[in-house]
Design a protein around this motif. Structure first.
Motif, mmCIF file in Angstrom:
data_model
loop_
_atom_site.group_PDB
_atom_site.id
_atom_site.type_symbol
_atom_site.label_atom_id
_atom_site.label_comp_id
_atom_site.label_asym_id
_atom_site.label_seq_id
_atom_site.Cartn_x
_atom_site.Cartn_y
_atom_site.Cartn_z
ATOM 1 N N GLY A 91 0.808 -1.210 0.000
ATOM 2 C CA GLY A 91 0.000 0.000 0.000
ATOM 3 C C GLY A 91 0.843 1.263 0.000
ATOM 4 O O GLY A 91 0.501 2.257 -0.653
ATOM 5 N N GLU A 92 1.966 1.226 0.730
ATOM 6 C CA GLU A 92 2.845 2.402 0.770
ATOM 7 C C GLU A 92 3.581 2.597 -0.549
ATOM 8 O O GLU A 92 3.843 3.732 -0.956
ATOM 9 C CB GLU A 92 3.844 2.249 1.917
ATOM 10 N N ILE A 93 3.922 1.499 -1.207
ATOM 11 C CA ILE A 93 4.646 1.594 -2.469
ATOM 12 C C ILE A 93 3.730 1.994 -3.615
ATOM 13 O O ILE A 93 4.131 2.714 -4.534
ATOM 14 C CB ILE A 93 5.338 0.251 -2.789
ATOM 15 N N MET A 94 2.478 1.548 -3.568
ATOM 16 C CA MET A 94 1.574 1.725 -4.693
ATOM 17 C C MET A 94 1.337 3.192 -5.026
ATOM 18 O O MET A 94 1.268 3.569 -6.202
ATOM 19 C CB MET A 94 0.233 1.039 -4.397
ATOM 20 N N GLY A 95 1.201 4.049 -4.008
ATOM 21 C CA GLY A 95 0.957 5.469 -4.259
ATOM 22 C C GLY A 95 2.037 6.118 -5.114
ATOM 23 O O GLY A 95 1.740 6.668 -6.186
ATOM 24 N N PRO A 96 3.303 6.064 -4.691
ATOM 25 C CA PRO A 96 4.366 6.632 -5.527
ATOM 26 C C PRO A 96 4.474 5.961 -6.899
ATOM 27 O O PRO A 96 4.750 6.634 -7.897
ATOM 28 C CB PRO A 96 5.634 6.394 -4.695
ATOM 29 N N LEU A 97 4.247 4.635 -6.959
ATOM 30 C CA LEU A 97 4.366 3.938 -8.228
ATOM 31 C C LEU A 97 3.304 4.408 -9.215
ATOM 32 O O LEU A 97 3.594 4.618 -10.399
ATOM 33 C CB LEU A 97 4.239 2.428 -8.012
ATOM 34 N N VAL A 98 2.061 4.590 -8.736
ATOM 35 C CA VAL A 98 0.993 5.089 -9.603
ATOM 36 C C VAL A 98 1.348 6.474 -10.140
ATOM 37 O O VAL A 98 1.140 6.787 -11.316
ATOM 38 C CB VAL A 98 -0.345 5.122 -8.847
ATOM 39 N N ASN A 99 1.906 7.320 -9.287
ATOM 40 C CA ASN A 99 2.294 8.661 -9.727
ATOM 41 C C ASN A 99 3.418 8.617 -10.744
ATOM 42 O O ASN A 99 3.429 9.397 -11.711
ATOM 43 C CB ASN A 99 2.707 9.512 -8.519
ATOM 44 N N VAL A 100 4.379 7.705 -10.543
ATOM 45 C CA VAL A 100 5.464 7.561 -11.523
ATOM 46 C C VAL A 100 4.900 7.164 -12.876
ATOM 47 O O VAL A 100 5.255 7.743 -13.913
ATOM 48 C CB VAL A 100 6.490 6.519 -11.028
ATOM 49 N N LEU A 101 4.002 6.177 -12.900
ATOM 50 C CA LEU A 101 3.397 5.744 -14.155
ATOM 51 C C LEU A 101 2.572 6.865 -14.787
ATOM 52 O O LEU A 101 2.561 7.027 -16.015
ATOM 53 C CB LEU A 101 2.524 4.509 -13.915
ATOM 54 N N PHE A 102 1.882 7.642 -13.955
ATOM 55 C CA PHE A 102 1.087 8.756 -14.474
ATOM 56 C C PHE A 102 1.977 9.792 -15.145
ATOM 57 O O PHE A 102 1.670 10.290 -16.237
ATOM 58 C CB PHE A 102 0.291 9.400 -13.337
ATOM 59 N N PHE A 103 3.094 10.138 -14.519
ATOM 60 C CA PHE A 103 3.971 11.150 -15.098
ATOM 61 C C PHE A 103 4.659 10.638 -16.364
ATOM 62 O O PHE A 103 4.958 11.424 -17.273
ATOM 63 C CB PHE A 103 5.001 11.615 -14.066
ATOM 64 N N ILE A 104 4.926 9.338 -16.434
ATOM 65 C CA ILE A 104 5.442 8.765 -17.677
ATOM 66 C C ILE A 104 4.412 8.934 -18.790
ATOM 67 O O ILE A 104 4.728 9.301 -19.925
ATOM 68 C CB ILE A 104 5.800 7.284 -17.486
ATOM 69 N N PHE A 105 3.133 8.677 -18.461
ATOM 70 C CA PHE A 105 2.043 8.848 -19.407
ATOM 71 C C PHE A 105 1.960 10.305 -19.854
ATOM 72 O O PHE A 105 1.815 10.606 -21.049
ATOM 73 C CB PHE A 105 0.735 8.408 -18.751
ATOM 74 N N VAL A 106 2.047 11.247 -18.906
ATOM 75 C CA VAL A 106 1.969 12.668 -19.224
ATOM 76 C C VAL A 106 3.124 13.075 -20.130
ATOM 77 O O VAL A 106 2.942 13.813 -21.107
ATOM 78 C CB VAL A 106 1.966 13.508 -17.930
ATOM 79 N N ALA A 107 4.335 12.601 -19.815
ATOM 80 C CA ALA A 107 5.493 12.945 -20.640
ATOM 81 C C ALA A 107 5.344 12.436 -22.069
ATOM 82 O O ALA A 107 5.735 13.107 -23.031
ATOM 83 C CB ALA A 107 6.768 12.377 -20.010
ATOM 84 N N ASP A 108 4.737 11.254 -22.214
ATOM 85 C CA ASP A 108 4.557 10.666 -23.542
ATOM 86 C C ASP A 108 3.521 11.428 -24.354
ATOM 87 O O ASP A 108 3.638 11.541 -25.576
ATOM 88 C CB ASP A 108 4.143 9.201 -23.398
ATOM 89 N N THR A 109 2.499 11.970 -23.696
ATOM 90 C CA THR A 109 1.394 12.608 -24.409
ATOM 91 C C THR A 109 1.488 14.126 -24.452
ATOM 92 O O THR A 109 0.656 14.774 -25.079
ATOM 93 C CB THR A 109 0.046 12.249 -23.752
ATOM 94 N N LEU A 110 2.478 14.708 -23.780
ATOM 95 C CA LEU A 110 2.540 16.159 -23.650
ATOM 96 C C LEU A 110 2.555 16.904 -24.985
ATOM 97 O O LEU A 110 1.767 17.845 -25.165
ATOM 98 C CB LEU A 110 3.748 16.556 -22.794
ATOM 99 N N PRO A 111 3.414 16.548 -25.952
ATOM 100 C CA PRO A 111 3.409 17.296 -27.214
ATOM 101 C C PRO A 111 2.054 17.261 -27.920
ATOM 102 O O PRO A 111 1.564 18.294 -28.383
ATOM 103 C CB PRO A 111 4.499 16.588 -28.046
#
Length: 217
Positions: free
Chosen positions: A168-188
């Motif tokens: 549970g403690e790891i999942m929060g940061p991991l979800v955010n990491v995956l979200f920011f990877i998604f944002v970086a991929d779609t930003l342009p």
């Protein structure tokens, strides 16, 4: 390119020493396996895409954990957990597709698809979830192994509860990491759509949702 590789290798070895070198070695080995799998898939014209990349996921897991962790009990537990977790993720995707009849998912949004899209999507889901599952499993099992060494008399129930709390403690940061990877991929593309006054939801639907046979309204 050569300078980038040298910089990454220098940082890994400088900061992590032997562990960093092993991590870099696992990346090279996995890259070679991926190249062989892609060539094999092209040779079979996508007829065995799930078989090829399913086997590749198992080889990725076994090779990475063997190089980074070593051949021991911790590696075996992490390997089994990763394989089972990844298989469950793909199974959930298949069940959801069956229950929803792939409604609202568009195959034509996939880029560079020259073979059957559904098996290819499932292979992408398999490899995409593999990294997250392996990361989570490695952290949890390493923590539980350390806990077991410190408290040999700990019960199975306490180990299970500790594993859930760590996860549970790891999942929060991991979800955010995956979200920011998604944002970086779609930003342009997102900036382009916003400049043309398009809705964000339309961009997300067309650029990242795959499957189905009918086009959006």
């Amino acid at each position: 390119m050569a300078m980038t590789v040298w910089l990454v290798l220098s940082l890994l070895v400088g900061l992590m020493q032997f562990g960093g070198l092993m991590a870099f070695t696992s990346v090279l080995a996995n890259g070679a396996l991926f190249w062989v799998a892609v060539r094999w898939n092209a040779h079979t014209q996508g007829a065995l895409v799930l078989t090829i990349f399913g086997g590749l996921a198992i080889l990725f897991t076994a090779m990475t954990l063997s190089i980074v962790i070593g051949l021991n009990k911790q590696m075996l537990m992490t390997f089994l957990t990763t394989v089972v977790g990844t298989a469950l993720a793909v199974l959930i995707a298949v069940v959801v597709f069956q229950l929803t009849n792939r409604k609202g998912v568009y195959f034509e949004s996939m880029q560079y698809v020259t073979q059957l899209p559904l098996p290819l999507f499932l292979a992408e889901a398999m490899l995409g979830s593999l990294g997250a599952v392996m990361d989570e499993a490695t952290d949890i099992i390493a923590s539980l192994m350390a806990l077991k060494e410190e408290r040999p008399d700990i019960s199975a129930h306490q180990i299970f509860r500790s594993g859930r709390e760590i996860g549970g403690e790891i999942m929060g940061p991991l979800v955010n990491v995956l979200f920011f990877i998604f944002v970086a991929d779609t930003l342009p593309m997102a900036i382009l759509f916003l400049k043309k006054c398009q809705f964000v939801g339309l961009h997300l639907q067309h650029d990242h949702v795959v499957g189905g046979h009918s086009k959006p309204d």
